[in-house]
Scaffold this motif. Structure first.
Motif, short mmCIF file in Angstrom:
data_model
loop_
_atom_site.label_atom_id
_atom_site.label_comp_id
_atom_site.label_asym_id
_atom_site.label_seq_id
_atom_site.Cartn_x
_atom_site.Cartn_y
_atom_site.Cartn_z
N LEU A 155 1.36 -13.23 -8.94
CA LEU A 155 0.65 -13.82 -10.07
C LEU A 155 0.71 -12.99 -11.35
O LEU A 155 0.71 -13.56 -12.45
N HIS A 156 0.75 -11.68 -11.25
CA HIS A 156 0.61 -10.90 -12.48
C HIS A 156 1.76 -11.10 -13.46
O HIS A 156 1.54 -11.03 -14.69
N HIS A 185 -8.09 -7.81 2.80
CA HIS A 185 -7.91 -7.75 1.35
C HIS A 185 -6.62 -7.07 0.92
O HIS A 185 -5.99 -7.49 -0.07
N THR A 209 -5.25 -11.88 -13.56
CA THR A 209 -4.87 -11.82 -12.14
C THR A 209 -5.91 -11.10 -11.31
O THR A 209 -6.26 -11.54 -10.20
N VAL A 255 -7.60 -12.66 -7.96
CA VAL A 255 -7.25 -12.14 -6.64
C VAL A 255 -8.50 -11.68 -5.89
O VAL A 255 -8.61 -11.88 -4.68
N GLY A 308 -4.17 -9.35 -1.00
CA GLY A 308 -4.24 -8.99 -2.41
C GLY A 308 -2.90 -8.50 -2.95
O GLY A 308 -2.50 -8.86 -4.07
N LEU A 324 -0.62 -11.54 -3.52
CA LEU A 324 -1.05 -12.37 -4.64
C LEU A 324 -0.84 -11.67 -5.98
O LEU A 324 -0.41 -12.30 -6.95
N ILE A 325 -1.14 -10.40 -6.04
CA ILE A 325 -0.90 -9.66 -7.29
C ILE A 325 0.58 -9.66 -7.64
O ILE A 325 0.96 -9.90 -8.80
N PHE A 379 -6.94 -2.41 -5.29
CA PHE A 379 -6.33 -3.28 -6.28
C PHE A 379 -6.02 -2.54 -7.58
O PHE A 379 -5.07 -2.88 -8.29
N ALA A 437 -9.99 -14.70 -4.57
CA ALA A 437 -9.17 -15.24 -3.48
C ALA A 437 -9.43 -14.51 -2.16
O ALA A 437 -9.56 -15.13 -1.10
N VAL A 438 -9.51 -13.18 -2.21
CA VAL A 438 -9.73 -12.45 -0.96
C VAL A 438 -11.16 -12.67 -0.45
O VAL A 438 -11.40 -12.66 0.76
#
Length: 415
Positions: free
Chosen positions: A312-313, A301, A321, A325, A305, A308-309, A40, A328-329
């Protein structure tokens, strides 16, 4: 003591199941979380390679969580295989690995085919190959970047399965480890591709050390197991420093080398403490659930991830974020554990066990049928031999002058 060799029977006896080491569940989770934070922190989903300049100076070392996985695997897989047949060991590994893995291939492959990709849209042949977990051996691209470690594990499992076929004992373990180290050096020297494919030189130092640490944990410390731990540590450092890790670029060669050596040494030190029982107090029941999240977290992940990143970021910013995240994972991992692994693992294991038992029954029945046929043939041959003997004895009696059956007297002529 280091120089006190344990007195150990060399018979491959079945040992009682050891108590669960929940500290290993904690270490598994820490290793997985380290890998998550590494990915991440470095992912291009942020739109920049420097999304977290300060934090990445720490999370960059999460890449070595994979090495911790391999040491734990060497420890746990030897413990799992000890006293089991090859079939029993294979059943336990298949039931453990494949349910969550199949779920990841189906879900993440479906997302990628649908256009929600990280960097590659897989073809049908790639998806089918990835379902087997053998894609690396087939020279087919991994669906997910994290799958490469599974091939290392599979080769290790195959080696241990062959070892289990002859019966695992303490002395045979020492011979196995010695042979592995020797062949690793030979394979490197002669550049033998086949040997390197079988001996997995990247992960081998960690597997070897983990197995030796299990011997120390089970039987107590003596010279040879500690020697293999030391050899594993040296080989691990030689390999990792030869890779020119990113820490060299970030911190300079001297400081970067010291940091990498420190991280690898910390991994070995923590596992030594586990083997010696120094961390047995970390035995909370909830650690079992935490450990159960590790495998699905590792599998899901990266893809989840990334998506989602990316989404969302731009809205929430980087600092908000990242924790969202991660949460979330973890939630996805828990869902896979509850909805896939818990129901499917015992069913798959039971089905595979029944299959082994059916094979054994068929083999027993075939052996019994062959034995019965052989007995029947032997009886028939014996009966025929007896009949021939009786016939021979009858002919011999007449020839010897025994009285034959009475014959009717000739009729007298009338004078």
């Amino acid at each position: 003591m280091l120089f006190t060799a344990p007195r150990i029977s060399d018979a491959p006896a079945k040992l009682p199941d050891p108590p669960r080491l929940r500290v290993l569940d904690l270490l598994r989770f820490c290793a997985a979380l380290g890998v998550v934070l590494f990915h991440f922190g470095e992912t291009r989903a942020w739109g920049t390679p420097n999304a977290f300049p300060a934090l990445s100076a720490v999370t960059m070392f999460g890449v070595y969580g994979v090495r911790l996985f391999f040491v734990i695997s060497g420890f746990v897989i030897l413990m799992s295989a000890w006293g089991r047949t090859t079939g029993e060991f294979a059943v336990s590994r298949i039931a453990r690995l494949y349910p969550a893995y199949w779920a990841s291939v189906l879900v993440l492959g479906g997302l990628a085919v649908g256009g929600l990709i990280t960097d590659h849209r897989p073809s049908l042949s790639e998806l089918l190959a990835n379902m087997t977990m053998l894609q690396h051996g087939l020279r087919i691209r991994d669906l997910e970047i994290v799958y490469w470690t599974l091939w290392q594990e599979l080769v290790f499992y195959a080696l241990i399965a062959c070892f289990a076929a002859i019966g695992i004992t303490y002395r045979r373990c020492l011979a196995f480890l010695g042979g592995w180290v020797f062949l690793l050096v030979i394979a490197e020297r002669v550049d033998a591709d086949l040997l390197q494919a079988v001996l997995v030189p990247f992960a081998a130092p960690y597997f070897i050390a983990g197995m030796a640490l299990y011997l120390i944990h089970r039987f107590g410390g003596s010279v040879f197991p500690w020697l293999f731990v030391g050899i594993g540590w040296v080989l691990a450092l030689v390999n990792v420093l030869g890779e020119k890790p990113a820490a060299f670029t970030r911190f300079g060669h001297s400081l970067g080398s010291a940091l990498v050596v420190g991280v690898i040494s910390l991994i070995f030190l923590v596992m030594i403490l586990v083997a010696r029982g120094s961390l047995d107090r970390l035995d909370w029941r909830w650690l079992t659930t935490l450990g159960a999240l590790t495998y699905p977290l590792y599998l899901f992940h990266h893809h989840v991830g990334f998506l989602l990143i990316q989404a969302l970021h731009p809205v929430l910013g980087n600092r908000l974020t990242l924790p969202l995240v991660v949460a979330a994972v973890l939630a996805v991992a828990y869902a896979v554990y509850r909805l896939v692994e818990r129901p499917l693992q015992p069913r798959l294991k039971a089905a595979l066990t029944r299959s082994l038992e059916t094979t054994a029954v068929v083999a027993t029945a075939a052996t019994a049928a062959a034995t019965a046929a052989a007995n029947a043939a032997a009886t028939a041959v014996a009966g025929a031999a007896t009949a021939v003997a009786e016939t021979s004895e009858g002919g011999a009696g007449v020839n010897a002058g025994e009285r034959p059956l009475a014959q009717p007297a000739p009729a007298q002529r009338t004078p």
